[in-house]
Motif scaffolding. Sequence first.
Motif, mmCIF file in Angstrom:
data_model
loop_
_atom_site.group_PDB
_atom_site.id
_atom_site.type_symbol
_atom_site.label_atom_id
_atom_site.label_comp_id
_atom_site.label_asym_id
_atom_site.label_seq_id
_atom_site.Cartn_x
_atom_site.Cartn_y
_atom_site.Cartn_z
ATOM 1 N N ASP A 1 -1.486 2.765 -3.564
ATOM 2 C CA ASP A 1 -2.224 2.408 -4.776
ATOM 3 C C ASP A 1 -3.565 1.789 -4.425
ATOM 4 O OD1 ASP A 1 -0.103 3.336 -6.255
ATOM 5 O OD2 ASP A 1 0.822 1.350 -6.511
ATOM 6 N N ARG A 2 -3.544 0.879 -3.405
ATOM 7 C CA ARG A 2 -4.805 0.258 -3.015
ATOM 8 C C ARG A 2 -5.787 1.289 -2.466
ATOM 9 N NH1 ARG A 2 -1.261 -3.740 -1.151
ATOM 10 N NH2 ARG A 2 -1.345 -2.923 0.978
ATOM 11 N N GLN B 1 3.915 2.097 -1.209
ATOM 12 C CA GLN B 1 3.410 2.458 -2.525
ATOM 13 C C GLN B 1 2.222 1.591 -2.903
ATOM 14 O OE1 GLN B 1 4.605 5.036 -4.351
ATOM 15 N NE2 GLN B 1 2.862 4.700 -5.724
ATOM 16 N N GLY B 2 2.369 0.265 -2.544
ATOM 17 C CA GLY B 2 1.243 -0.624 -2.826
ATOM 18 C C GLY B 2 0.009 -0.243 -2.022
ATOM 19 N N SER C 1 8.102 0.121 -1.179
ATOM 20 C CA SER C 1 7.268 -0.620 -2.127
ATOM 21 C C SER C 1 5.928 -0.980 -1.500
ATOM 22 C CB SER C 1 8.000 -1.889 -2.584
ATOM 23 O OG SER C 1 9.213 -1.573 -3.228
ATOM 24 N N SER D 1 -5.835 4.420 -3.188
ATOM 25 C CA SER D 1 -6.322 5.235 -4.304
ATOM 26 C C SER D 1 -7.449 4.518 -5.031
ATOM 27 C CB SER D 1 -5.169 5.532 -5.273
ATOM 28 O OG SER D 1 -4.161 6.285 -4.631
ATOM 29 N N ARG D 2 -7.232 3.202 -5.246
ATOM 30 C CA ARG D 2 -8.287 2.437 -5.915
ATOM 31 C C ARG D 2 -9.552 2.384 -5.050
ATOM 32 N NH1 ARG D 2 -3.789 -0.810 -7.258
ATOM 33 N NH2 ARG D 2 -4.262 -2.239 -5.545
#
Length: 498
Positions: free
Chosen positions: A127-128, A123-124, A120, A130-131
Amino acid sequence: MPVEITAIIAVVCVACGAGIGFAIMKLRANGAAQRAQAEAQSLVEDAKRQAETFKREAKLEAKDEAMRLKQEMQAEQKERMKEVRKAEDRLDQRERLLDKRDETLNQRDDKLNDREHQISSLQGQLDRRSRDLEEAQREVGYKLEKVAGMTPEEAKRELLDSLKDQVAHESAAIIRDAEAQAKAEADKKARSILSLAIQRVAADHTAETTVSTIHIPSDDLKGRIIGREGRNIRCFDPVRREIGRVTMENLVADGRIHPARIEEMFGKAESLVNQRVQEAGEQAAFDTGIHDLHPEIIHTLGRLRYRTSFGQNVLNHSLEVAYLASVMASELGLDPIPAKRAGLLHDLGKAVDHEVEGSHAVIGADLARRFGEKPEIVHAIEAHHNDVEPESVLAVLVQAADAVSAARPGARKETLDAYVKRLEKLEEIANSYNGVERTYAIQAGREVRVMVEPDKVDEASTTVLAHDIAQRIENELQYPGQVKVVVIRESRAIGIAK
């Protein structure tokens, strides 16, 4: 003789012989009957004895048979018990195996949960990132659009400014990592030096007392020595107290107590104690290899022989601090002589702190300055309790050696009540903060472990909480050495599948 008489006599004789023969036969018949009766009686008794013998033999055989049956039953019972124990052992072994399997399953569950959390978290992070990447792409596009309308000089300046910001950020990260690594290596090196110094300096520790005991044989003699309201023995100067003790011992031994005799004994005791003080100071200087001390400093140093701090003899403590400081200085590649000198003189002010107002560190520094000690030695004496901020490696070494000598187990004594109250106060201070669940004072009060509730205190707050508790302990309590505060935040999630 006539024939008739002869015939009568013959008949009588025959009759007598017949009677006699009958009697003899009767007697024989009676004897035979008696013998037969005796034989019969003997046969009956023999039969009875044989019957008793058969009866006893039958009883013995029955007992033997019963014993044999009992032994067989016991042996059979033992075998059954062995089988039962084996069965119980097998059951216990199966239970242990089941417990181990259960524990293994729980560990696997914990590992799976940890991996889920890690996944998790990753994944976070993805995601960060990617942003961030999208944001960087948008920013690059914006900059390209902006650069498209710029002159070459303006585009060059814009690029240089961007590179400067990026380089400054990366430099800050590198510096932060380097500082953390340097701090870790410095802490490791400091621990190594301290442990080596403690190992190389072996010192005896005995808790001394400030009360001198003297046997006085009578109450009258006791009253004459003590004086009205105890004015003859009331004294807070350790050297004068020793002079008084020696004086009283000599007076008790002499038995003649009057003003002239007291003055005489006091003079002798004062000379003797001053001689011992001088010898103690000279011996301390000799033991440390410092031979250029001012005579007044040597005399003042010898007075520490009769001074104690929390039950620790101050002269012995000063010698130990000198040895520890010199060893640590050698390990750091510094000159050990100044460190040894500063360690020996660091508590010089305790010899006269009952006569002069102020901290013993400041008093000792003033004495050392007055008698020609170098400024670095004076500063190390003055800064060893942070009366002034330490500004040299030598001052820090004396601080560390003083803390090691005072905080070493057995160096100083403390009453049980004071010890328990100090531990209770440590736990009370930590428990007063919001979010603290439990507090444990361990290692004789040198460490406090604080368990916090994870739903009330987050990870960032634990550092602040540890700092606040340590600061409050430092402000409110008095203790030798240092107290380590450890804040522990732990959360667990357990699921059981049935």
